[in-house]
Every structure is written in C-alpha cells, then in structure tokens.
Design a protein around this motif. Structure first.
Motif, PDB file in Angstrom:
ATOM      1  N   ALA A  19     120.222  47.699  73.277  1.00 31.07           N
ATOM      2  CA  ALA A  19     120.324  49.023  73.895  1.00 31.07           C
ATOM      3  C   ALA A  19     119.395  49.127  75.096  1.00 31.07           C
ATOM      4  CB  ALA A  19     119.988  50.107  72.873  1.00 31.07           C
ATOM      5  N   SER A  20     118.180  48.604  74.962  1.00 34.72           N
ATOM      6  CA  SER A  20     117.226  48.673  76.078  1.00 34.72           C
ATOM      7  C   SER A  20     117.718  47.872  77.271  1.00 34.72           C
ATOM      8  CB  SER A  20     115.844  48.166  75.642  1.00 34.72           C
ATOM      9  OG  SER A  20     115.838  46.763  75.434  1.00 34.72           O
ATOM     10  N   MET A  21     118.356  46.723  77.026  1.00 33.49           N
ATOM     11  CA  MET A  21     118.867  45.914  78.123  1.00 33.49           C
ATOM     12  C   MET A  21     120.007  46.632  78.859  1.00 33.49           C
ATOM     13  SD  MET A  21     116.933  43.278  78.211  1.00 33.49           S
ATOM     14  CE  MET A  21     115.618  44.399  77.669  1.00 33.49           C
ATOM     15  N   ALA A  22     120.872  47.309  78.105  1.00 32.59           N
ATOM     16  CA  ALA A  22     121.950  48.080  78.733  1.00 32.59           C
ATOM     17  C   ALA A  22     121.382  49.240  79.554  1.00 32.59           C
ATOM     18  CB  ALA A  22     122.907  48.603  77.667  1.00 32.59           C
ATOM     19  N   LEU A  23     120.408  49.927  78.987  1.00 36.58           N
ATOM     20  CA  LEU A  23     119.787  51.057  79.685  1.00 36.58           C
ATOM     21  C   LEU A  23     119.075  50.594  80.947  1.00 36.58           C
ATOM     22  CD1 LEU A  23     118.385  52.861  76.517  1.00 36.58           C
ATOM     23  CD2 LEU A  23     120.132  53.781  78.056  1.00 36.58           C
ATOM     24  N   PHE A  24     118.376  49.466  80.866  1.00 40.61           N
ATOM     25  CA  PHE A  24     117.690  48.941  82.038  1.00 40.61           C
ATOM     26  C   PHE A  24     118.688  48.487  83.100  1.00 40.61           C
ATOM     27  CE2 PHE A  24     113.734  47.890  79.397  1.00 40.61           C
ATOM     28  CZ  PHE A  24     113.053  48.983  79.903  1.00 40.61           C
ATOM     29  N   GLY A  25     119.842  47.972  82.664  1.00 33.97           N
ATOM     30  CA  GLY A  25     120.863  47.577  83.627  1.00 33.97           C
ATOM     31  C   GLY A  25     121.334  48.762  84.450  1.00 33.97           C
ATOM     32  N   VAL A  26     121.566  49.901  83.795  1.00 35.11           N
ATOM     33  CA  VAL A  26     121.983  51.105  84.515  1.00 35.11           C
ATOM     34  C   VAL A  26     120.834  51.630  85.381  1.00 35.11           C
ATOM     35  CG1 VAL A  26     122.850  53.458  84.280  1.00 35.11           C
ATOM     36  CG2 VAL A  26     123.630  51.679  82.706  1.00 35.11           C
ATOM     37  N   GLU A  27     119.598  51.564  84.855  1.00 36.59           N
ATOM     38  CA  GLU A  27     118.439  51.977  85.659  1.00 36.59           C
ATOM     39  C   GLU A  27     118.346  51.149  86.930  1.00 36.59           C
ATOM     40  OE1 GLU A  27     113.550  52.204  85.414  1.00 36.59           O
ATOM     41  OE2 GLU A  27     114.676  50.632  84.397  1.00 36.59           O
ATOM     42  N   ASP A  28     118.568  49.835  86.812  1.00 39.09           N
ATOM     43  CA  ASP A  28     118.510  48.960  87.985  1.00 39.09           C
ATOM     44  C   ASP A  28     119.519  49.384  89.041  1.00 39.09           C
ATOM     45  OD1 ASP A  28     116.531  47.506  86.776  1.00 39.09           O
ATOM     46  OD2 ASP A  28     117.832  45.851  86.160  1.00 39.09           O
ATOM     47  N   MET A  29     120.696  49.795  88.586  1.00 40.35           N
ATOM     48  CA  MET A  29     121.713  50.262  89.520  1.00 40.35           C
ATOM     49  C   MET A  29     121.195  51.457  90.319  1.00 40.35           C
ATOM     50  SD  MET A  29     125.487  51.791  88.566  1.00 40.35           S
ATOM     51  CE  MET A  29     124.763  53.287  87.821  1.00 40.35           C
ATOM     52  N   PHE A  30     120.596  52.422  89.626  1.00 43.73           N
ATOM     53  CA  PHE A  30     120.066  53.601  90.309  1.00 43.73           C
ATOM     54  C   PHE A  30     118.891  53.235  91.222  1.00 43.73           C
ATOM     55  CE2 PHE A  30     122.070  55.995  86.703  1.00 43.73           C
ATOM     56  CZ  PHE A  30     122.882  56.802  87.474  1.00 43.73           C
ATOM     57  N   LEU A  31     118.010  52.356  90.759  1.00 37.37           N
ATOM     58  CA  LEU A  31     116.864  51.961  91.580  1.00 37.37           C
ATOM     59  C   LEU A  31     117.306  51.237  92.843  1.00 37.37           C
ATOM     60  CD1 LEU A  31     114.302  50.723  88.880  1.00 37.37           C
ATOM     61  CD2 LEU A  31     114.139  52.783  90.290  1.00 37.37           C
ATOM     62  N   LYS A  32     118.322  50.404  92.713  1.00 40.15           N
ATOM     63  CA  LYS A  32     118.812  49.680  93.892  1.00 40.15           C
ATOM     64  C   LYS A  32     119.392  50.657  94.905  1.00 40.15           C
ATOM     65  CE  LYS A  32     121.218  45.365  94.948  1.00 40.15           C
ATOM     66  NZ  LYS A  32     119.978  44.702  95.402  1.00 40.15           N
ATOM     67  N   TRP A  33     120.087  51.663  94.416  1.00 36.96           N
ATOM     68  CA  TRP A  33     120.581  52.705  95.324  1.00 36.96           C
ATOM     69  C   TRP A  33     119.415  53.448  95.985  1.00 36.96           C
ATOM     70  CZ3 TRP A  33     124.736  54.680  91.387  1.00 36.96           C
ATOM     71  CH2 TRP A  33     125.963  54.070  91.670  1.00 36.96           C
ATOM     72  N   ALA A  34     118.413  53.799  95.173  1.00 41.69           N
ATOM     73  CA  ALA A  34     117.267  54.547  95.704  1.00 41.69           C
ATOM     74  C   ALA A  34     116.513  53.747  96.754  1.00 41.69           C
ATOM     75  CB  ALA A  34     116.322  54.936  94.569  1.00 41.69           C
ATOM     76  N   ALA A  35     116.382  52.428  96.526  1.00 46.80           N
ATOM     77  CA  ALA A  35     115.614  51.574  97.432  1.00 46.80           C
ATOM     78  C   ALA A  35     116.283  51.411  98.797  1.00 46.80           C
ATOM     79  CB  ALA A  35     115.398  50.200  96.796  1.00 46.80           C
ATOM     80  N   GLU A  36     117.544  51.817  98.905  1.00 50.20           N
ATOM     81  CA  GLU A  36     118.230  51.711 100.194  1.00 50.20           C
ATOM     82  C   GLU A  36     117.694  52.710 101.213  1.00 50.20           C
ATOM     83  OE1 GLU A  36     122.327  52.244  99.253  1.00 50.20           O
ATOM     84  OE2 GLU A  36     122.559  50.252  98.339  1.00 50.20           O
ATOM     85  N   GLY A  37     117.017  53.792 100.740  1.00 51.24           N
ATOM     86  CA  GLY A  37     116.582  54.785 101.710  1.00 51.24           C
ATOM     87  C   GLY A  37     115.235  55.426 101.449  1.00 51.24           C
ATOM     88  N   LEU A  38     114.561  55.046 100.345  1.00 46.08           N
ATOM     89  CA  LEU A  38     113.277  55.656 100.014  1.00 46.08           C
ATOM     90  C   LEU A  38     112.160  54.611  99.990  1.00 46.08           C
ATOM     91  CD1 LEU A  38     114.345  58.066  97.108  1.00 46.08           C
ATOM     92  CD2 LEU A  38     113.690  58.712  99.437  1.00 46.08           C
ATOM     93  N   PRO A  39     110.927  55.014 100.340  1.00 46.79           N
ATOM     94  CA  PRO A  39     109.790  54.089 100.307  1.00 46.79           C
ATOM     95  C   PRO A  39     109.514  53.593  98.882  1.00 46.79           C
ATOM     96  CG  PRO A  39     109.252  56.058 101.567  1.00 46.79           C
ATOM     97  CD  PRO A  39     110.544  56.337 100.867  1.00 46.79           C
TER      98      PRO A  39
END
Length: 298
Positions: A19-39
């Motif tokens: 479950a933690s690996m699945a949750l972290f996978g989705v978190e990574d998706m959001f973080l990668k999106w965030a890193a496109e425009g935020l410091p």
C-alpha cells in the motif's frame, strides 16, 4: 511468538508495504508535476508542513506528545538527518529524471541497508549476500550509465536519496519500540519542514501558487502522508525478511505511472539494470531468511 500471530503480523506488514509503495507512486506523480513550476525548497516545505499536523494529531489521539525528550535521542536525530537528505535529493531527482529511472535506482536501497548494517552495525553478511550486493549495484550502474552516452548527471540525485534513506532505516532500528509510529513520523516531517524553510530562506525563492499547483501539492501531501505512515508501520510490523521484499512493487507502479501519465517508457538498459537490482535484492532477502531459520533450528 505464536505462529498464527506471526503470520498475521507478516500479512499485515506485507499489505502495509505494498500500500505504501502504491501511495508513494501517486505522490511521485504529483511531485513531478509540482517540480515543473515550483522551487525545490517550497515543495519540500509544503510536503513537510502539511503532513506534520496529521501525525501530531495521531500521536495525541494515542495519548502521546510530540515534544518530548525522546525526540532528542541520537537514533531519532540520525533518522531525521537521513530523512532530510533523502527528501531533498529525491524531489530534485523527480524534477530532472524519468520516473522509472528514479524508481529503478531506488530499488537498491535494501541492498544498501544490508551493506551499511554489515559495515556500521557489525551484522553478519556472508559472501553470497555480498555477491548479491555487488550484482545489485552493477545494476544501478547499468541504469544510470556513468561515462556512457545515456548518462544523466541528475541521476546521481537518486544515489544521494538512497544514502539518506539508508541512514533513516538503519537509525529506525535503534529507536525504542515504546516510541510510536506517529511520533517517529512527526519528528521526521518536522525535520523536513525545517529543511524546506531553510532552503527557501537561503535561495529567497518563493513563488505564488496557482489553483492547479495548489491541487497538485495537496495531492502530494495527502498521498505522501498516507504512504509515509504505511511504510513506517510496515518496517515495524512482521519480519523484515518477509515484508521488505515487497518494496520492489514500487517499480511496477512507477513504470505504469511514468508510461501512462508522462509518456516515459524505460529502455532495455533500464529494464536490465532493474532486473539485476531486484533479483539480487530478493536473493539477499532469501539468504537472510534462511540464515535466521537455521540459527533458530540450531
């Protein structure tokens, strides 16, 4: 321990790990999106600051306080340092490296923990597991390809992540069992929050958040906080040799998300390196389990 109880604990630990690996996978998706425009510092600060209250409330619900002297134990401080280094390097890697590459290299972490435990904690590691560790790190070199045409220097961020999280996991073993998962998680996120604030102050880089970026950050915090709790609980539930191999499910989630969301398809070298890393890791876990079984019978 009662065999049926041990089996139940192992199943619970496996479920929590997957479950933690699945949750972290989705978190990574959001973080990668965030890193496109935020410091970077702003992302780290938000991740820690918004996740922290969740664990403070959980600790209070369990009748525990967060600001206690146990938070200053050397093992806790070492764990927090590992958390800070690992978090900063990981977000930097997500911003610059394909998700499958990041996840593939990250799978070497159990091998790194085994090696560090042997070197720094005098745990017994036989020649077979040392061979597995060498094969696993050969897989890491195949994935990041230093000196070759496909090499991306940014991939070294993932190696720093592995080093930081290895310190975190080793230090976690030294934290007394009376300290709850909520307390440990709160202290780790508190350290991450301080790091993010320091990075923002040092760089002077803070950006106004758009509604889309706000939703992305909220998603990262929600899934990351849930994953953070699940993996901390998983590492403290059941037998490590049974639960830990299920870390490798993260690569499955990462490849799927990378392909479906970001259009990132791993090449043959990445698959080969990942196979060596995972294969050597599974072998190392199997050897450790066999060793423990033999010592119990002897």
């Amino acid at each position: 321990m009662n065999p049926s109880h041990a089996s139940s604990q192992n199943l619970r630990g496996i479920f929590l790990m997957v479950a933690s690996m699945a949750l972290f996978g989705v978190e990574d998706m959001f973080l990668k999106w965030a890193a496109e425009g935020l410091p970077l510092g702003q992302i780290i600060f938000v991740s820690g600051a918004f996740g922290l209250p969740v664990f403070v409330v959980m600790a209070r619900a369990q009748g525990r306080r967060v600001f206690v002297k146990e938070a200053l134990q050397p093992a806790v401080m070492a764990r927090n340092i590992g958390e800070m280094v690992g978090s900063a390097a990981y977000v930097a890697a997500l911003a610059t490296v394909p998700l499958s590459t990041v996840s593939a290299v990250l799978q070497a972490m159990p091998l790194a923990v085994t090696m560090a435990a042997a070197v720094f904690m005098q745990e017994q590691v036989g020649w077979r597991r040392w061979t597995a560790i060498a094969v696993g790190f050969a897989g890491v070199l195949i994935v990041i390809r230093p000196g070759l045409e496909g090499f991306r220097p940014e991939a070294l961020y993932v190696l720093i992540t592995v080093a930081g999280l290895t310190l975190r996991d080793l230090a976690s073993r030294r934290i007394p069992a009376v300290v709850t998962t909520a307390q440990v998680s709160a202290w780790g996120l508190m350290a991450v929050t301080v790091l993010g604030a320091g990075m923002m102050a040092a760089s002077g880089s803070v950006q106004a958040v758009t509604p889309w970026q706000g939703m992305v950050l909220l998603g990262a915090v929600a899934f990351g906080t849930a994953g953070y709790w699940a993996i901390t609980a998983a590492t403290r539930t059941g037998e490590v040799s049974v639960v830990a191999p299920f870390r490798y499910t993260r690569l499955v989630f990462a490849i799927a998300i990378g392909a479906l969301v970001f259009g990132e398809w791993p090449d043959a070298m990445t698959y080969l390196g990942a196979a060596l890393i995972i294969g050597s890791g599974l072998y190392s876990f199997a050897r450790e389990r066999a060793r423990k079984r033999a010592s119990q019978l002897g």
